[in-house]
Design a protein around this motif. Structure first.
Motif, PDB file in Angstrom:
ATOM      1  N   ARG A 137       0.748  -1.187   0.034  1.00 40.80           N
ATOM      2  CA  ARG A 137      -0.164   0.070   0.124  1.00 40.80           C
ATOM      3  C   ARG A 137       0.999   1.063  -0.061  1.00 40.80           C
ATOM      4  NH1 ARG A 137      -3.045  -1.691   5.297  1.00 40.80           N
ATOM      5  NH2 ARG A 137      -0.980  -2.047   5.934  1.00 40.80           N
ATOM      6  N   ALA A 138       0.774   1.983  -1.050  1.00 40.59           N
ATOM      7  CA  ALA A 138       1.702   3.383  -1.226  1.00 40.59           C
ATOM      8  C   ALA A 138       0.827   4.445  -1.266  1.00 40.59           C
ATOM      9  CB  ALA A 138       2.688   2.877  -2.367  1.00 40.59           C
ATOM     10  N   VAL A 139       1.000   5.472  -0.675  1.00 42.67           N
ATOM     11  CA  VAL A 139       0.434   6.654  -0.780  1.00 42.67           C
ATOM     12  C   VAL A 139       1.544   7.827  -1.271  1.00 42.67           C
ATOM     13  CG1 VAL A 139      -0.754   8.735   0.341  1.00 42.67           C
ATOM     14  CG2 VAL A 139      -1.115   6.270   1.067  1.00 42.67           C
ATOM     15  N   VAL A 140       1.227   8.311  -2.315  1.00 45.61           N
ATOM     16  CA  VAL A 140       2.101   9.352  -2.889  1.00 45.61           C
ATOM     17  C   VAL A 140       1.568  10.902  -2.478  1.00 45.61           C
ATOM     18  CG1 VAL A 140       3.228  10.394  -5.037  1.00 45.61           C
ATOM     19  CG2 VAL A 140       2.801   8.003  -4.931  1.00 45.61           C
ATOM     20  N   ILE A 141       2.235  11.660  -2.013  1.00 46.49           N
ATOM     21  CA  ILE A 141       1.925  12.982  -1.586  1.00 46.49           C
ATOM     22  C   ILE A 141       2.289  13.954  -2.812  1.00 46.49           C
ATOM     23  CG2 ILE A 141       1.796  14.808   0.281  1.00 46.49           C
ATOM     24  CD1 ILE A 141       2.415  12.375   2.315  1.00 46.49           C
ATOM     25  N   GLY A 142       1.391  14.388  -3.581  1.00 50.34           N
ATOM     26  CA  GLY A 142       1.599  15.465  -4.373  1.00 50.34           C
ATOM     27  C   GLY A 142       1.302  15.261  -5.828  1.00 50.34           C
ATOM     28  N   GLY A 143       0.526  15.822  -6.485  1.00 52.09           N
ATOM     29  CA  GLY A 143       0.056  15.446  -7.883  1.00 52.09           C
ATOM     30  C   GLY A 143       0.544  16.267  -8.957  1.00 52.09           C
ATOM     31  N   GLY A 144       1.902  16.728  -8.803  1.00 53.66           N
ATOM     32  CA  GLY A 144       2.653  17.386  -9.860  1.00 53.66           C
ATOM     33  C   GLY A 144       3.153  16.293 -10.832  1.00 53.66           C
ATOM     34  N   LEU A 145       4.240  16.991 -11.662  1.00 56.49           N
ATOM     35  CA  LEU A 145       4.722  15.805 -12.623  1.00 56.49           C
ATOM     36  C   LEU A 145       5.460  14.606 -11.699  1.00 56.49           C
ATOM     37  CD1 LEU A 145       5.925  15.395 -15.444  1.00 56.49           C
ATOM     38  CD2 LEU A 145       7.748  16.918 -15.101  1.00 56.49           C
ATOM     39  N   LEU A 146       6.333  15.199 -10.681  1.00 59.10           N
ATOM     40  CA  LEU A 146       7.021  14.098 -10.179  1.00 59.10           C
ATOM     41  C   LEU A 146       6.138  13.179  -9.442  1.00 59.10           C
ATOM     42  CD1 LEU A 146       9.920  13.353  -8.919  1.00 59.10           C
ATOM     43  CD2 LEU A 146       9.506  14.721  -6.790  1.00 59.10           C
ATOM     44  N   GLY A 147       4.984  13.445  -8.814  1.00 56.87           N
ATOM     45  CA  GLY A 147       4.111  12.585  -7.821  1.00 56.87           C
ATOM     46  C   GLY A 147       3.372  11.797  -9.215  1.00 56.87           C
ATOM     47  N   VAL A 148       2.966  12.407 -10.264  1.00 56.05           N
ATOM     48  CA  VAL A 148       2.110  11.648 -11.175  1.00 56.05           C
ATOM     49  C   VAL A 148       3.342  10.246 -11.742  1.00 56.05           C
ATOM     50  CG1 VAL A 148       1.554  11.871 -13.641  1.00 56.05           C
ATOM     51  CG2 VAL A 148       0.625  13.272 -11.986  1.00 56.05           C
ATOM     52  N   SER A 149       4.559  10.949 -11.925  1.00 56.36           N
ATOM     53  CA  SER A 149       5.809   9.981 -12.397  1.00 56.36           C
ATOM     54  C   SER A 149       5.777   8.742 -11.404  1.00 56.36           C
ATOM     55  CB  SER A 149       6.683  10.538 -12.510  1.00 56.36           C
ATOM     56  OG  SER A 149       6.746  11.572 -13.628  1.00 56.36           O
ATOM     57  N   ALA A 150       5.992   9.047  -9.853  1.00 53.56           N
ATOM     58  CA  ALA A 150       6.241   8.093  -9.222  1.00 53.56           C
ATOM     59  C   ALA A 150       4.958   7.171  -8.896  1.00 53.56           C
ATOM     60  CB  ALA A 150       6.330   8.738  -7.626  1.00 53.56           C
TER      61      ALA A 150
END
Length: 455
Positions: free
Chosen positions: A144-157
């Motif tokens: 279960r992974a949560v990515v904080i941030g929906g910019g270019l870097l967050g979308v890529s991750a």
């Protein structure tokens, strides 16, 4: 004049620093903080997704000019020397700061313990090869992974983690994904694509804190102990930047492991991994301590020169004409421009400036297993102002979207998803700034927008 008085010393072994060293040749010394062979940071998401081995990202070998694993800790402008963390001293005639940027560590409750600076186990920034390798070692199907941030870097991750089989939740404080680059329609298509990959997306969602639990120290998959310290850049910022309180290390830190992410509305997301993709901040600690002018980044003029004529800055750490780019394209352009200045061939020696800014193009490719990839490109102003003309074409069947914004008789921006065969020509028209009425410009623009690339 001695060789040391003529030497160019570059602090930073990333894209900008190595590009400059390659252009200059001669007596150049590059101080690279990372132990790794120099690599292209742009490709880290491909490594995390498992499509590229780390060595594929390697940059051309810089030879003996590069000192790896050496960190500059102080600049003595009077003596024209750089002091390094290994006790050595580098004397310079010209100094170039290519120190890059730090990942932003948001003020989340539970991120750090009082007087501590170690991230909980399972919490990662996503900026360096070490970050990428640590995430790669931790991700597995079903995690279960949560990515904080929906910019270019967050979308890529988020895309990369989903490709590795993780259950991914992407949180974005703004109204839409990649809001700096995309308009509402393009962002919605991106949202649909990521959802199709299994990514759960929450926009207009503010993260308040992290839930952690005390745990036994865990063995690292490759051997040794998993400690997960904050990025070295954070420690440098604590030490070197005025106004930041000095934090003593916790004398007996109890190991903590992240278990969840707490949202401002009281909702809690279970998490085994948390990726902090909250943007970057220019690394300016050395410059500030040396008395150079700093605003957001290190202030430079059209010759990429600071207020000390013997010191220049390029890349993510530099601020030119009020702008910090934080992108690979501008960093490379700045390195090329500075090489021209230092070699005596740059436009700065004529009436034209050596560097007048970069018109940056953002590109991203998202894939979903065997599904058709989603290619994305954006440039300029993608949101129209009152009085602008907008040309928009959408094809739901082919999942393509193309939009350009015209102000008067000039192309000022555009966004394309799904088919990028025309992006190069459109971007050139935007960069040139020439009137579209010249040489059948409007006709050419219509042809470029309707061209399907032969598909």
């Amino acid at each position: 004049m001695t060789s040391e008085q003529q030497r160019v010393v570059v602090i930073g072994g990333g894209l900008a620093g190595l590009r400059l060293a390659a252009r200059l040749g001669g007596d150049v010394r590059v101080l690279g903080e990372e132990e790794h062979v120099p690599y292209n940071r742009v490709l880290l998401a491909e490594v995390l997704a498992g499509r590229y081995a780390p060595e594929v990202t390697s940059l051309p070998a810089p030879g003996p000019a590069l000192r790896r694993g050496v960190r500059a800790v102080r600049i003595d402008r009077a003596e024209q020397v750089v002091h390094c963390d290994d006790g050595t001293v580098e004397r310079y005639g010209t100094l170039v700061l290519a120190t890059g940027s730090n990942p932003v560590l948001p003020p989340l409750r539970g991120l750090f313990e009082p007087e501590g600076r170690e991230l909980p186990a399972g919490v990662h920034a996503f900026r360096t090869m070490d970050d990428c390798l640590a995430l790669s070692a931790a991700v597995r199907p079903g995690v279960r992974a949560v990515v904080i941030g929906g910019g270019l870097l967050g979308v890529s991750a988020a895309r990369a983690l989903a490709e590795r089989g993780a259950q991914v939740v992407l949180t974005q404080q703004g109204e839409r994904l990649m809001e700096r680059q995309l308009d509402a329609e393009a962002s919605e298509l991106l949202h649909t694509h990521l959802t199709g990959m299994g990514v759960e997306i929450h926009t207009e969602c503010r993260v308040r804190g992290l839930s952690t639990t005390a745990s036994a120290v865990r063995p690292h998959p490759a051997g040794g102990i998993t400690r997960n310290p904050a990025p070295p850049a954070f420690e440098e910022r604590v030490r070197a930047e005025p106004g930041t309180p000095r934090r003593a290390p916790n004398p007996a830190p109890g190991p903590r492991t992240v278990t969840g992410v707490e949202l401002a509305d009281g909702y809690r997301l279970e998490a085994d991994l948390v990726v902090l993709a909250c943007g970057v901040r220019p690394r300016t600690g050395l410059a500030l301590a040396a008395g150079l002018d700093v605003r957001t980044g290190i202030l430079v003029d059209d010759e990429l020169r600071t207020n000390d004529p013997r010191i220049h800055a390029v890349g993510d750490c530099a601020e030119h004409a009020g702008r910090v780019y934080g992108l690979a394209g501008p960093a490379l352009e700045q390195a090329d421009a500075l090489a021209g200045v230092l070699l005596g061939t740059g436009k700065g020696l004529t009436a034209d400036p050596a560097y007048s800014g970069t018109r940056a193009l953002t590109r991203l490719t998202l894939t979903a297993g065997g599904d058709r990839p989603l290619d994305l490109a954006a440039f300029g102003e993608t949101t129209a102002l009152p009085g602008d003309d907008v040309v928009r074409l959408a094809d739901a069947t082919r999942r393509t979207y193309r939009k350009v914004v015209i102000r008067g008789d000039r192309l000022v921006g555009g966004v394309l998803l799904g088919e990028l065969s025309s992006v190069g020509a459109l971007a050139r028209s935007w960069e040139d700034g020439a009137p579209l009425t010249d040489q059948h410009g409007l006709t050419d623009l219509h042809h470029l927008l309707t061209d399907d690339g032969g598909s």
